[in-house]
Scaffold this motif. Structure first.
Motif, PDB file in Angstrom:
ATOM      1  N   UNK A   2      -9.733  -0.318  -1.861  1.00  0.00           N
ATOM      2  CA  UNK A   2      -9.416  -1.671  -2.317  1.00  0.00           C
ATOM      3  C   UNK A   2      -9.135  -2.611  -1.152  1.00  0.00           C
ATOM      4  N   UNK A   3      -8.660  -2.048  -0.041  1.00  0.00           N
ATOM      5  CA  UNK A   3      -8.335  -2.885   1.106  1.00  0.00           C
ATOM      6  C   UNK A   3      -9.605  -3.470   1.704  1.00  0.00           C
ATOM      7  N   UNK A   4      -9.698  -4.817   1.889  1.00  0.00           N
ATOM      8  CA  UNK A   4     -10.935  -5.433   2.334  1.00  0.00           C
ATOM      9  C   UNK A   4     -11.088  -5.429   3.845  1.00  0.00           C
ATOM     10  N   UNK A  46      -6.761 -12.226   6.776  1.00  0.00           N
ATOM     11  CA  UNK A  46      -5.855 -11.212   6.270  1.00  0.00           C
ATOM     12  C   UNK A  46      -5.372 -10.300   7.396  1.00  0.00           C
ATOM     13  N   UNK A  47      -6.255 -10.013   8.345  1.00  0.00           N
ATOM     14  CA  UNK A  47      -5.855  -9.191   9.487  1.00  0.00           C
ATOM     15  C   UNK A  47      -4.773  -9.893  10.309  1.00  0.00           C
ATOM     16  N   UNK A  48      -4.923 -11.200  10.515  1.00  0.00           N
ATOM     17  CA  UNK A  48      -3.926 -11.954  11.275  1.00  0.00           C
ATOM     18  C   UNK A  48      -2.592 -12.017  10.534  1.00  0.00           C
ATOM     19  N   UNK A  49      -2.652 -12.212   9.221  1.00  0.00           N
ATOM     20  CA  UNK A  49      -1.421 -12.217   8.426  1.00  0.00           C
ATOM     21  C   UNK A  49      -0.715 -10.870   8.520  1.00  0.00           C
ATOM     22  N   UNK A  50      -1.492  -9.794   8.459  1.00  0.00           N
ATOM     23  CA  UNK A  50      -0.914  -8.455   8.562  1.00  0.00           C
ATOM     24  C   UNK A  50      -0.261  -8.264   9.926  1.00  0.00           C
ATOM     25  N   UNK A  51      -0.939  -8.667  10.972  1.00  0.00           N
ATOM     26  CA  UNK A  51      -0.385  -8.485  12.317  1.00  0.00           C
ATOM     27  C   UNK A  51       0.933  -9.244  12.480  1.00  0.00           C
ATOM     28  N   UNK A  52       0.953 -10.488  12.038  1.00  0.00           N
ATOM     29  CA  UNK A  52       2.166 -11.282  12.184  1.00  0.00           C
ATOM     30  C   UNK A  52       3.311 -10.710  11.350  1.00  0.00           C
ATOM     31  N   UNK A  74      -8.804 -11.199  -1.799  1.00  0.00           N
ATOM     32  CA  UNK A  74      -8.419 -10.057  -0.985  1.00  0.00           C
ATOM     33  C   UNK A  74      -6.932  -9.876  -0.795  1.00  0.00           C
ATOM     34  N   UNK A  75      -6.124 -10.697  -1.442  1.00  0.00           N
ATOM     35  CA  UNK A  75      -4.681 -10.623  -1.188  1.00  0.00           C
ATOM     36  C   UNK A  75      -4.093  -9.281  -1.603  1.00  0.00           C
ATOM     37  N   UNK A  76      -4.679  -8.635  -2.614  1.00  0.00           N
ATOM     38  CA  UNK A  76      -4.134  -7.347  -3.019  1.00  0.00           C
ATOM     39  C   UNK A  76      -4.357  -6.294  -1.935  1.00  0.00           C
ATOM     40  N   UNK A  77      -5.420  -6.445  -1.162  1.00  0.00           N
ATOM     41  CA  UNK A  77      -5.628  -5.556  -0.031  1.00  0.00           C
ATOM     42  C   UNK A  77      -4.557  -5.736   1.030  1.00  0.00           C
ATOM     43  N   UNK A  78      -4.159  -6.987   1.249  1.00  0.00           N
ATOM     44  CA  UNK A  78      -3.077  -7.259   2.195  1.00  0.00           C
ATOM     45  C   UNK A  78      -1.770  -6.643   1.710  1.00  0.00           C
ATOM     46  N   UNK A 106      -3.132  -8.490 -12.237  1.00  0.00           N
ATOM     47  CA  UNK A 106      -2.705  -7.802 -11.018  1.00  0.00           C
ATOM     48  C   UNK A 106      -1.390  -7.035 -11.139  1.00  0.00           C
ATOM     49  N   UNK A 107      -0.688  -7.133 -12.256  1.00  0.00           N
ATOM     50  CA  UNK A 107       0.638  -6.521 -12.357  1.00  0.00           C
ATOM     51  C   UNK A 107       0.607  -5.019 -12.079  1.00  0.00           C
ATOM     52  N   UNK A 108      -0.370  -4.321 -12.622  1.00  0.00           N
ATOM     53  CA  UNK A 108      -0.444  -2.874 -12.429  1.00  0.00           C
ATOM     54  C   UNK A 108      -0.594  -2.497 -10.967  1.00  0.00           C
ATOM     55  N   UNK A 109      -1.472  -3.193 -10.251  1.00  0.00           N
ATOM     56  CA  UNK A 109      -1.670  -2.905  -8.831  1.00  0.00           C
ATOM     57  C   UNK A 109      -0.434  -3.270  -8.019  1.00  0.00           C
ATOM     58  N   UNK A 110       0.213  -4.376  -8.348  1.00  0.00           N
ATOM     59  CA  UNK A 110       1.433  -4.747  -7.638  1.00  0.00           C
ATOM     60  C   UNK A 110       2.475  -3.641  -7.741  1.00  0.00           C
ATOM     61  N   UNK A 111       2.652  -3.104  -8.933  1.00  0.00           N
ATOM     62  CA  UNK A 111       3.610  -2.014  -9.118  1.00  0.00           C
ATOM     63  C   UNK A 111       3.187  -0.782  -8.324  1.00  0.00           C
ATOM     64  N   UNK A 112       1.891  -0.498  -8.313  1.00  0.00           N
ATOM     65  CA  UNK A 112       1.385   0.674  -7.590  1.00  0.00           C
ATOM     66  C   UNK A 112       1.619   0.556  -6.091  1.00  0.00           C
ATOM     67  N   UNK A 113       1.618  -0.676  -5.581  1.00  0.00           N
ATOM     68  CA  UNK A 113       1.800  -0.889  -4.149  1.00  0.00           C
ATOM     69  C   UNK A 113       3.268  -1.092  -3.763  1.00  0.00           C
ATOM     70  N   UNK A 114       4.170  -0.814  -4.691  1.00  0.00           N
ATOM     71  CA  UNK A 114       5.573  -0.811  -4.343  1.00  0.00           C
ATOM     72  C   UNK A 114       6.321  -2.099  -4.602  1.00  0.00           C
ATOM     73  N   UNK A 115       5.676  -3.070  -5.237  1.00  0.00           N
ATOM     74  CA  UNK A 115       6.377  -4.305  -5.600  1.00  0.00           C
ATOM     75  C   UNK A 115       7.248  -4.005  -6.813  1.00  0.00           C
ATOM     76  N   UNK A 116       8.541  -4.181  -6.662  1.00  0.00           N
ATOM     77  CA  UNK A 116       9.480  -3.836  -7.728  1.00  0.00           C
ATOM     78  C   UNK A 116      10.111  -5.057  -8.394  1.00  0.00           C
ATOM     79  N   UNK A 117       9.921  -6.217  -7.781  1.00  0.00           N
ATOM     80  CA  UNK A 117      10.585  -7.423  -8.296  1.00  0.00           C
ATOM     81  C   UNK A 117       9.771  -8.634  -7.876  1.00  0.00           C
ATOM     82  N   UNK A 118       9.602  -9.584  -8.786  1.00  0.00           N
ATOM     83  CA  UNK A 118       8.862 -10.801  -8.466  1.00  0.00           C
ATOM     84  C   UNK A 118       9.589 -12.005  -9.060  1.00  0.00           C
TER      85      UNK A 118
END
Length: 346
Positions: free
Chosen positions: A1-3, A61-67, A91-95, A123-135
């Motif tokens: 999934x990561x772009x 996305x690579x620059x955002x990840x690095x920062x 691609x934000x879900x990949x980030x 996107x709720x299911x993927x957010x939970x899978x990637x460790x997002x617990x609160x929004x």
């Protein structure tokens, strides 16, 4: 999934001394805007016909990840992904998936986001899978017609469906509502009760003077001191120590059993405990929401800086973090800050 090829944990900069500003405050919370674009046009947030940034000015996305990862290496414990509307960024879900490695390593306590909720169902299911617990979900009214007016065409049913999808995925939801004197002031108790009935926290926010828009914000400004006084005429509000790392002060509402937060940048500022900085989607670091301070980290990384050079630039910016903001609401005056919240990162 990561772009893109996300950096492995060993490629992240080595952990350094924590970020401490010139007033002794430790910066441990980074809000990262991934886009200035949004699928709504809330009247207090942006102009109806916004001019959005060209793609070349927006960080990859690579620059955002690095920062973001460099901030984590410098002691950031909480990352909040924002926009505009973050879920419209391709691609934000990949980030988010890539940044979740810092949760697994223990370097990060929380990875979360603020959203308008229109795309949460997807996107709720993927957010939970990637460790997002609160929004946080921004929603200012339960009235479909008023929602359509405030957002210039938004569909409230999509937001509510998104909230329900997030709750079903095990993600805690906090409803954020901007208090607007002429539009939702009378409805705020119903909105709070609705949120609490769903098991959601609620937070009220004073309208902030950010960016030129068509309306005069003085017409809509509502002090939350007055709102709290009105709520206390029929509810029992008890101050509690609950904290989420942000600026809200919380109370417990005895009659609903839920938590209610107040964010009061004008009537009662919270600068003395500020632990936050904001990174825009263009790589500009703002150490204060209410000041025109800016440090261009995009120029640093696109100029070929190594990790040490990037860390030096971040430390220099954080050291200059101002003691407090200059928010004020004055009729017909220019906004306290010219940039829009959608550009800064909500």
């Amino acid at each position: 999934m990561t772009p893109y090829d996300a950096p492995s944990p060993q490629e992240a900069p080595p952990r350094g001394a924590p970020l401490i500003d010139g007033f002794g405050r430790t910066v441990s919370y980074l809000r990262v805007s991934v886009t200035d674009r949004c699928d709504l046009r809330c009247v207090y947030c942006m102009a109806e016909h916004m001019t959005f940034l060209p793609k070349a000015e927006v960080l990859t996305l690579e620059e955002l990840d690095r920062l973001a990862s460099t901030f984590v290496a410098l002691g950031t414990r909480k990352l909040r992904i924002t926009g505009g509307e973050p879920l419209v960024r391709k691609g934000v879900m990949g980030l988010i998936e890539s940044l979740s490695r810092h949760l697994r390593s223990g370097a990060l306590d929380e990875l979360t986001l603020t959203t308008n909720g229109t795309r949460l169902s997807e996107f709720a299911g993927d957010l939970a899978r990637f460790g997002v617990r609160r929004i946080n979900v921004s929603m200012d009214t339960l009235k479909p017609d008023l929602f359509r007016k405030l957002t210039r065409g938004g569909d409230l049913s999509k937001v509510i469906a998104g909230i329900d999808a997030a709750l079903a995925a095990g993600i805690a939801v906090k409803i954020n509502a901007v208090a607007l004197k002429d539009d939702n002031a009378a409805e705020l108790p119903d909105l709070i009760a609705w949120a609490h009935a769903r098991g959601c926290d609620a937070t009220l926010i004073e309208a902030m003077p950010l960016g030129e828009i068509e309306i005069d914000r003085t017409d809509q400004f509502l002090s939350l001191k007055d709102v709290r006084r009105d709520l206390e005429s029929f509810w029992t509000l008890t101050d509690i120590d609950h904290a989420t790392g942000g600026p809200a002060r919380y109370v417990r509402v005895a009659e609903t059993g839920g938590r209610l937060g107040f964010i009061t940048p004008l009537s009662h500022n919270f600068c003395e405990t500020c632990n936050r900085v904001r990174l825009t989607c263009t790589g500009t670091l703002h150490t204060c929401l209410g000041r025109e301070d800016a440090s261009d980290l995009r120029a640093v990384i696109r100029g070929g800086a190594d990790d040490a050079g990037l860390v030096d630039a971040i430390r220099l910016a954080v050291d200059a973090k101002p003691q407090g903001h200059d928010f004020h609401i004055v009729r017909h005056a220019a906004p306290a800050v010219a940039r829009h919240m959608s550009t800064t990162g909500g």
